[in-house]
Design an enzyme around this catalytic site. Structure first.
Site, short mmCIF file in Angstrom:
data_model
loop_
_atom_site.label_atom_id
_atom_site.label_comp_id
_atom_site.label_asym_id
_atom_site.label_seq_id
_atom_site.Cartn_x
_atom_site.Cartn_y
_atom_site.Cartn_z
N HIS A 361 0.80 -1.23 0.00
CA HIS A 361 0.00 0.00 0.00
C HIS A 361 0.83 1.27 0.00
O HIS A 361 0.26 2.36 0.12
CB HIS A 361 -0.93 0.03 1.21
CG HIS A 361 -2.12 -0.87 1.10
ND1 HIS A 361 -3.26 -0.54 0.40
CD2 HIS A 361 -2.34 -2.11 1.58
CE1 HIS A 361 -4.13 -1.51 0.47
NE2 HIS A 361 -3.60 -2.48 1.18
N LYS A 552 -8.26 13.91 4.58
CA LYS A 552 -7.39 12.72 4.58
C LYS A 552 -6.34 12.87 5.68
O LYS A 552 -6.24 13.94 6.30
CB LYS A 552 -6.70 12.55 3.23
CG LYS A 552 -5.95 13.79 2.74
CD LYS A 552 -5.36 13.59 1.35
CE LYS A 552 -6.44 13.73 0.27
NZ LYS A 552 -6.72 12.47 -0.42
N ARG A 553 -5.61 11.81 5.92
CA ARG A 553 -4.53 11.87 6.91
C ARG A 553 -3.59 13.03 6.60
O ARG A 553 -3.30 13.31 5.44
CB ARG A 553 -3.77 10.53 6.85
CG ARG A 553 -2.65 10.37 7.82
CD ARG A 553 -2.26 8.89 7.91
NE ARG A 553 -2.07 8.30 6.58
CZ ARG A 553 -0.89 8.16 5.99
NH1 ARG A 553 0.20 8.62 6.59
NH2 ARG A 553 -0.78 7.58 4.81
N LYS A 558 0.91 14.22 1.12
CA LYS A 558 -0.46 14.54 0.68
C LYS A 558 -0.62 16.04 0.44
O LYS A 558 -1.60 16.48 -0.14
CB LYS A 558 -1.47 14.02 1.71
CG LYS A 558 -1.50 12.49 1.78
CD LYS A 558 -2.47 11.99 2.82
CE LYS A 558 -2.43 10.47 2.96
NZ LYS A 558 -3.03 9.76 1.80
N THR A 660 -8.55 6.32 -1.88
CA THR A 660 -9.96 5.93 -2.06
C THR A 660 -10.87 7.12 -1.80
O THR A 660 -12.01 7.14 -2.27
CB THR A 660 -10.35 4.78 -1.12
OG1 THR A 660 -10.00 5.11 0.23
CG2 THR A 660 -9.67 3.48 -1.53
N LYS A 664 -14.51 8.21 -3.62
CA LYS A 664 -15.74 8.54 -2.90
C LYS A 664 -16.26 9.92 -3.32
O LYS A 664 -17.46 10.11 -3.53
CB LYS A 664 -15.48 8.52 -1.39
CG LYS A 664 -15.11 7.17 -0.84
CD LYS A 664 -14.43 7.28 0.52
CE LYS A 664 -13.79 5.96 0.92
NZ LYS A 664 -12.89 6.10 2.09
#
Length: 818
Positions: A361, A552-553, A558, A660, A664
């Site tokens: 992952h 998100k985290r 990111k 993901t 969504k």
């Protein structure tokens, strides 16, 4: 005949009256409450217990059918399961939501309201755990025989609060009052060994002088849509085999008397204990071994109860490793086969490498777990010996000599020659599995070409791709009931289990009635979220604004700080030209930073500092708002995602395995702004380049830029806008009343720290993409078409599709009667 034990009788059919009677029976006889004095929490518990009755009946039928037919099962091992609240999901999948709502209405109970009483299970944190939850739901929906295994954490990661913009971590005591969904099976407890030493004598190797830990199993039923198949998730809780030392207590050793109990219970106390200390590292290693050891013994127990022929193990059992965390299972199974079953090494290794499959992952080196050899030897002495032997045989496959051959051996070795020497868990997972897959087309290609090129050459048929997916039952049917109703009315119910049917929406792109209703649903979702933002953030959000969402985290790759730089750029536009017109914006953030990740926490503080400045500035009123939603989880995501207009998926290309959240958000009609990273590549292919805003360096360009020597100072010196924004962040002006150095680490990371995730390199391209989005949002008709196209085009990202690919191409399992 449908049984409902809570009503102490069988009912001929499932009706609102029968459901109400069953819930009231639980209210009276399980909770000892009269309906007239019951609290909302009492009603939630009673309704959940009613639903559990249906689940258990179908669970027993499913498991008996699987046992009788001797199915090949997949056993899914994951350290996280981010399940969220289960009452709504279970009632929807059982087909009982509307009936239950109708049943409770006469007694003055609102089903939607009592669902808010449920605490989210603290069994996961981010995308890894939510993916595992989606996969379990899809496995049951598709009727596939599967059992999930994980840890029964007493506390989740943490409850997130903010004080003056700083993240505050509080214990996530989700299990304080228990949960109606779990079923304890003490008779299936397993005993696990830790520490000790090994003895080699005639007849084999013996592990001695170990400490014993008891693993207690809790089961959570997992129901598929339609309610036909109910699989389960088994979670292990650590208990001491010696709960209380009475002799020590009587001689005054009060702490000594409970020492074993305290040690054992610490193992499953919390999700992801902080590993910045040696004790934290040891606890995480113990936690992971405890989990896989209990699970393997349970898997073997079940196999032996169902099959007399022990040689069928590789034919009836497939174990899937969800990331590297459960990779110790490979060594543990080898230990069981060679030490306990007295199997020859070659035969044992053949079985192991036919049983395990592995999903990677991450490409980030720091996320590929390694364990210091001294620590590993102290905790698992026998397993280290087995690892050395696996590695010796692996290195012997490189038969050539010379420097190139030595380099290959170093690259594939299970041991990293660091100080101290370390065990590479990702290497173990690759070597010990028959299948290794990435989770997006780009990620899988990078696994082969960059992360594991030597293994790809050594095992050419082992690597493959299965792009991630999300369950539409949770992320559309449950989260966005307005849109779900419109889709059912337009396309029929088939989309719920076959998301590719959403392609039929393309014929309605120019249908005025459909477009009007779709737009009205989006606005209603924005109004619903605006109401919640008042409670969560004290913000009066403008529903007419463009809802720009990054949830998100919190992590540097990111790039929430890239988003932040753009917000400051917009704010500077307002300050310099208050009359300049652009669409009003609400920038919405949510996510947790790991407790030991200081720079991620600094990014959170910086976002809050900018939010305080902008939200309190009359010049920005009605034009620009910023909010950070605390304690992000599945339920809050289910309110944010349907309301989003623009989805921020802006990770550095080549760093995000898949994502993901991007799926969504697109499914619910948000338009993506993002890099060509992870599944964004496939989303662009699905929705078309005209319905997504792509910017920035590609993965190849990122690698090339870094290789040639990237210098962020050059951009800082050449671009006055970037220079002004970064100097502003570092000046202390945004954090009045606090030291000027509060946000300095953020600025430093982008300059002195070398900007490792190329935020400044992508900033200009990001601004250009944001201006494109701004222009598109001004054209309401165009934006609506883009939103509908996103919903219509992302059916391929269903977790049902992903699970079919796993089942047919990797696990070789088939639907079984339940």
């Amino acid at each position: 005949m449908t049984s409902c034990p809570g009503s102490f009788r069988f009912v001929k059919e499932t009706t609102p009256d029968a459901i109400r009677e069953c819930a009231i029976a639980h209210l009276r006889f399980t909770l000892a409450r009269f309906p007239k004095s019951a609290t909302p929490r009492d009603w939630w518990l009673a309704t959940s217990l009613m639903a559990r009755d249906f689940l258990v009946e179908r669970l027993l039928a499913t498991q008996e059918a699987h046992r009788a037919s001797g199915v090949r099962r997949v056993y899914y091992l994951s350290l996280e399961y981010f399940l969220g609240r289960l009452l709504r999901q279970n009632l929807l999948n059982l087909g009982l939501w509307d009936l239950t709502s109708e049943a409770l209405r006469p007694v003055g109970v609102d089903l939607e309201e009592i669902c808010q009483e449920e605490a989210e299970m603290g069994l996961g944190n981010g995308g890894l755990g939510r993916l595992a939850a989606c996969f379990l739901e899809s496995l049951a929906t598709l009727g596939l025989p599967a059992i999930g295994y994980g840890i029964h954490y007493e506390f989740g990661l943490f409850q997130q609060d903010f004080q003056r913009g700083y993240q505050i971590e509080r214990p996530d005591d989700w299990h304080r009052f228990g949960t109606p969904w779990e079923i304890l099976h003490p008779e299936l407890s397993q005993t696990v060994h830790l520490y000790g030493r090994t003895e080699h004598r005639e007849g084999g190797c013996y592990w001695t002088d170990y400490r014993d830990i008891l693993g207690l199993p809790f089961d959570i039923p997992i129901v598929g849509y339609g309610g036909k198949t109910v699989n389960f998730l088994r979670l292990w809780s650590a208990k001491s085999t010696k709960e209380f030392d009475l002799e020590a207590f009587n001689r005054g050793g009060y702490f000594e008397a409970v020492e074993e109990k305290s040690f054992a219970e610490s193992i499953t106390k919390v999700l992801y204990p902080n590993d910045k200390t040696e004790n934290g590292k040891a606890l995480r290693l113990v936690q992971q071994y405890f989990f896989v050891a209990c699970s393997l013994r349970d898997i073997l127990r079940r196999f032996e109860a169902e099959h007399r022929d022990g040689t069928l193990l590789p034919d009836k059992v497939v174990i899937h490793l969800n990331d590297t965390h459960p990779a110790l299972a490979i060594v543990e199974l080898m230990r069981i086969l060679i030490d306990e079953k007295r199997m020859a090494w070659e035969k044992a290794w053949d079985w192991v490498t036919r049983i395990f499959a592995y999903t990677n992952h991450t490409l980030l080196p720091e996320a590929l777990e390694t364990w210091p050899v001294p620590l590993f030897h102290r905790v698992l002495p026998r397993h280290l010996e087995i690892l050395y032997e696996i590695n010796r045989r692996l290195l012997d496959t490189v038969s050539e000599t010379g420097e190139a051959a030595d380099a290959r051996r170093r690259a594939i070795s299970l041991f990293e020659e660091s100080h101290p020497k370390a065990v590479r868990m990702a290497h173990l997972a690759v070597v010990g599995s028959f299948s290794v897959n990435g989770v997006s087309a780009l990620h899988s290609e990078l696994l082969r070409s960059r992360l594991f090129p030597e293994f790809a050459a050594l095992f050419p048929g082992k690597f493959r791709n299965v792009t991630n997916g999300i369950t539409p039952r949770v992320w559309l049917l449950g989260a966005n009931p307005g849109l779900a109703s419109l889709l059912t009315e337009t396309l029929g119910e088939g989309w719920i289990t076959d998301l590719s049917r959403l392609e039929g929406l393309r014929t309605f792109l120019d249908d005025a009635s459909f477009r009007e209703r779709y737009a009205a649903i989006k606005r209603a979702n924005k109004l619903r979220l605006a109401d919640r933002l008042r409670d969560w953030c004290g913000l009066d959000a403008d529903p007419n604004a463009l809802f720009d969402v990054q949830v998100k985290r919190i992590h540097e790759y990111k790039r929430q700080h890239l988003n932040l730089l753009h917000i400051l750029w917009l704010y500077r536009r307002i300050l310099e030209n208050p009359r300049e017109e652009f669409p009003p914006r609400l920038f919405l953030f949510a996510g947790k930073a790991a407790p030991g990740y200081d720079l991620a926490k600094c990014i959170i503080k910086a976002i809050h500092a900018v939010a305080d400045r902008i939200n309190g500035d009359p010049l920005a009123f009605g034009r620009l708002q910023v909010a950070f939603v605390p304690n992000y989880g599945v339920w809050r995501a289910s309110l944010i995602i349907p309301a989003a207009d623009l989805s921020e998926q802006i990770s550095t290309a080549g760093k995000e395995a898949s994502g993901t959240g991007n799926m969504k958000l697109a499914l619910n009609g948000a338009v993506t702004i993002g890099t060509l990273d992870g599944a964004n590549v496939e989303i662009r292919e699905a929705v078309g380049p005209e319905n997504i805003f792509i910017f920035g360096l590609t993965a190849e360009e990122v690698a090339d830029r870094v290789q040639k020597g990237y210098n962020p100072w050059e951009i800082y010196e050449a671009d006055p806008e970037i220079r002004a924004i970064l100097d502003w962040i570092g000046s202390g002006d945004l954090t009045p009343g606090e030291p000027a150095s509060v946000l300095a680490p953020l600025r430093s990371s982008l300059l002195e720290g070398g900007d490792p995730f190329l935020v400044l390199a992508d900033f200009a391209a990001y601004l250009a993409a944001q201006r494109q989005a701004e222009r598109a949002y001004r054209d309401k008709s165009r934006w609506l078409s883009m939103a509908v196209q996103n919903t219509a085009s992302v059916g391929r990202f269903s977790s049902d599709r992903a699970i079919r690919e796993y089942a047919e191409g990797i696990w070789r399992i088939a639907p079984a009667a339940g």
